[in-house]
Design a protein around this motif. Structure first.
Motif, mmCIF file in Angstrom:
data_model
loop_
_atom_site.group_PDB
_atom_site.id
_atom_site.type_symbol
_atom_site.label_atom_id
_atom_site.label_comp_id
_atom_site.label_asym_id
_atom_site.label_seq_id
_atom_site.Cartn_x
_atom_site.Cartn_y
_atom_site.Cartn_z
ATOM 1 N N ALA A 246 0.843 -1.206 0.000
ATOM 2 C CA ALA A 246 0.000 0.000 0.000
ATOM 3 C C ALA A 246 0.875 1.253 0.000
ATOM 4 N N HIS A 247 0.495 2.185 -0.857
ATOM 5 C CA HIS A 247 1.227 3.456 -0.935
ATOM 6 C C HIS A 247 0.680 4.443 0.095
ATOM 7 N N ALA A 248 1.572 5.342 0.524
ATOM 8 C CA ALA A 248 1.150 6.465 1.369
ATOM 9 C C ALA A 248 1.588 7.740 0.656
ATOM 10 N N GLU A 249 0.800 8.809 0.804
ATOM 11 C CA GLU A 249 1.125 10.048 0.106
ATOM 12 C C GLU A 249 0.782 11.260 0.970
ATOM 13 N N SER A 250 1.749 12.159 1.100
ATOM 14 C CA SER A 250 1.509 13.419 1.805
ATOM 15 C C SER A 250 1.211 14.455 0.724
ATOM 16 N N VAL A 251 0.080 15.153 0.851
ATOM 17 C CA VAL A 251 -0.347 16.066 -0.212
ATOM 18 C C VAL A 251 -0.653 17.451 0.354
ATOM 19 N N ASN A 252 -0.028 18.447 -0.245
ATOM 20 C CA ASN A 252 -0.320 19.841 0.115
ATOM 21 C C ASN A 252 -1.094 20.469 -1.020
ATOM 22 N N LEU A 253 -2.220 21.119 -0.696
ATOM 23 C CA LEU A 253 -3.098 21.677 -1.730
ATOM 24 C C LEU A 253 -3.289 23.179 -1.524
ATOM 25 N N GLN A 254 -3.119 23.935 -2.595
ATOM 26 C CA GLN A 254 -3.423 25.379 -2.554
ATOM 27 C C GLN A 254 -4.643 25.606 -3.444
ATOM 28 N N PHE A 255 -5.643 26.298 -2.879
ATOM 29 C CA PHE A 255 -6.923 26.441 -3.580
ATOM 30 C C PHE A 255 -7.138 27.851 -4.099
ATOM 31 N N GLU A 256 -8.010 27.939 -5.088
ATOM 32 C CA GLU A 256 -8.423 29.262 -5.585
ATOM 33 C C GLU A 256 -9.422 29.877 -4.611
ATOM 34 N N ARG A 257 -10.327 29.044 -4.098
ATOM 35 C CA ARG A 257 -11.354 29.537 -3.157
ATOM 36 C C ARG A 257 -11.078 28.955 -1.764
ATOM 37 N N PRO A 258 -11.516 29.657 -0.692
ATOM 38 C CA PRO A 258 -11.233 29.153 0.657
ATOM 39 C C PRO A 258 -11.871 27.777 0.880
ATOM 40 N N LEU A 259 -11.182 26.926 1.624
ATOM 41 C CA LEU A 259 -11.742 25.622 2.002
ATOM 42 C C LEU A 259 -11.192 25.287 3.390
ATOM 43 N N ASP A 260 -12.061 25.334 4.392
ATOM 44 C CA ASP A 260 -11.572 25.069 5.754
ATOM 45 C C ASP A 260 -11.524 23.565 6.020
ATOM 46 N N GLU A 261 -10.789 23.186 7.048
ATOM 47 C CA GLU A 261 -10.543 21.757 7.270
ATOM 48 C C GLU A 261 -11.817 20.988 7.610
ATOM 49 N N ASP A 262 -12.759 21.611 8.324
ATOM 50 C CA ASP A 262 -14.010 20.889 8.660
ATOM 51 C C ASP A 262 -14.836 20.601 7.409
ATOM 52 N N THR A 263 -14.907 21.604 6.539
ATOM 53 C CA THR A 263 -15.636 21.394 5.275
ATOM 54 C C THR A 263 -14.948 20.317 4.449
ATOM 55 N N ALA A 264 -13.623 20.384 4.423
ATOM 56 C CA ALA A 264 -12.850 19.378 3.661
ATOM 57 C C ALA A 264 -13.106 17.982 4.217
ATOM 58 N N ARG A 265 -13.135 17.872 5.532
ATOM 59 C CA ARG A 265 -13.364 16.557 6.168
ATOM 60 C C ARG A 265 -14.750 16.031 5.791
ATOM 61 N N ASP A 266 -15.751 16.920 5.808
ATOM 62 C CA ASP A 266 -17.116 16.503 5.434
ATOM 63 C C ASP A 266 -17.173 16.061 3.971
ATOM 64 N N ILE A 267 -16.516 16.820 3.115
ATOM 65 C CA ILE A 267 -16.502 16.465 1.684
ATOM 66 C C ILE A 267 -15.909 15.071 1.504
ATOM 67 N N LEU A 268 -14.787 14.828 2.178
ATOM 68 C CA LEU A 268 -14.106 13.538 2.012
ATOM 69 C C LEU A 268 -14.930 12.395 2.597
#
Ligand code: 2RA
Length: 339
Positions: A246-268
């Motif tokens: 199994a692969h593991a990946e650390s990912v850093n994302l820069q967005f055009e529009r704001p996205l807070d961590e709680d919203t991101a968690r819900d989306i995922l």
């Protein structure tokens, strides 16, 4: 009626996983052909309580075959993929041979199924569909739902890739070396020209003139094709680590529009094929072992990128089974879309 299928490279790690996934998902087929090189032809195998003899892959292998799942390396795909298509077969190719061909859809079913919507079994002609690279699939399974919500402008990926990505022999060598090192013996180094056990190293793919290796450039190019966004900035560092499958990946994302961590968690949490493991209290986050042999990609360490203003950036950590969702499952989910 159910399609006739063929598995090309059936004796390899991904080939065997194709059979597991076909069975697990009760994929409908009227017949199945087990194809491999001359070296493996004649081997017997049992699949779904039926006995099969592995046949040597030839141009005639595809007569009457509706769907062929390929995972036998780029040169076999290059030679036999077009032959199969000309025989009217729909080829789902796990190699990198055709991924960047503009006429070939590069598909993650949960992400961009529309890229292959015109291709169906019984449409009267063959076609070729490419399975993305495993590290691309695993990364984009989590990054895409966030991208769709806030538009990723830049993505920085660091991968920790399992032995399985280099094939069954690499997995065997990792185990052998681990035993040898623990017994104080010199490690057997046939697959990689260095010790792998208790070590890690820059991915074994060849290094290009720009200093990136081919694995890293696959992540860059395939992301742009799958997102249909030639401007998104992507950079990657791919590392081979002493983990089995199994692969593991650390990912850093820069967005055009704001996205807070709680919203991101819900989306995922609401994204197909993704589970969120993000428990800061008990420091419990995705691990390769826990996702091994599973379909879902796991995401955790979801947090605001403190180096960026406001909520324009996130850091996440992803784990996914390289042989399953990284290869065989994704390909068979593509085949399911053909029905
Ligand atoms: C690797 N992505 O992990 C490759 C496998 N195709 O080396």
């Amino acid at each position: 009626n159910a399609p006739t299928i063929a598995v090309v490279g059936v004796t390899g790690a991904v080939g065997q996983e194709f059979l597991s996934v076909l069975s697990d998902r009760d994929f409908p087929y009227s017949s199945i052909k087990m194809l491999a090189s001359k070296r493996s032809a004649g081997r017997r195998m049992t699949f779904e309580d039926k006995e099969y003899v592995v046949e040597e892959l030839t141009a005639e292998s595809f007569d009457g075959v509706d769907i062929a799942l390929f995972s036998a390396g780029g040169s076999i795909s290059k030679e036999f993929g077009p032959i199969a298509v000309n025989r009217g077969t729909i080829v789902v190719d796990n190699s990198s041979a055709f991924r960047m061909d503009e006429n070939v859809p590069l598909v993650i079913p949960e992400v961009n199924p529309e890229a292959m919507e015109k291709i169906k079994v019984g449409m009267g002609k063959g076609a070729l569909i490419a399975n993305p690279n495993c590290s691309t699939i695993i990364c984009l399974m989590a990054a895409t739902p966030l991208h769709r919500h806030a538009k990723v402008l830049r993505m920085v990926v660091s991968t920790y890739q399992a032995a399985s990505g280099a094939g069954a022999a690499a997995m065997e060598e990792l185990e052998l070396q681990t035993r040898e090192v623990l017994e104080g013996k010199p490690p057997t180094c046939k697959i990689f020209n260095r010790q792998y056990a208790f070590n890690l190293f820059s991915h074994n793919a060849s290094v290009l003139s720009n200093g990136y290796n081919e694995e890293e450039m696959k992540l860059v190019k395939e992301t742009r094709k799958i997102w249909n966004d030639k401007d998104v900035k992507v950079t990657a560092t791919c590392i081979r680590v002493p983990v089995m499958r199994a692969h593991a990946e650390s990912v850093n994302l820069q967005f055009e529009r704001p996205l807070d961590e709680d919203t991101a968690r819900d989306i995922l949490k609401n994204s197909p094929g993704v589970v969120v493991i993000d428990d800061r209290e008990s420091n419990n986050f995705p691990t390769p072992l826990e996702v091994s042999n599973k379909d879902d990609v796991a995401v955790g360490r979801i947090r605001r990128d403190l180096s960026q203003d406001g909520n324009q950036g996130l850091d996440i950590f992803i784990c996914g089974d390289q042989i399953r969702k990284g290869a065989a499952l994704n390909a068979i989910q593509i085949a399911e879309l053909l029905l």
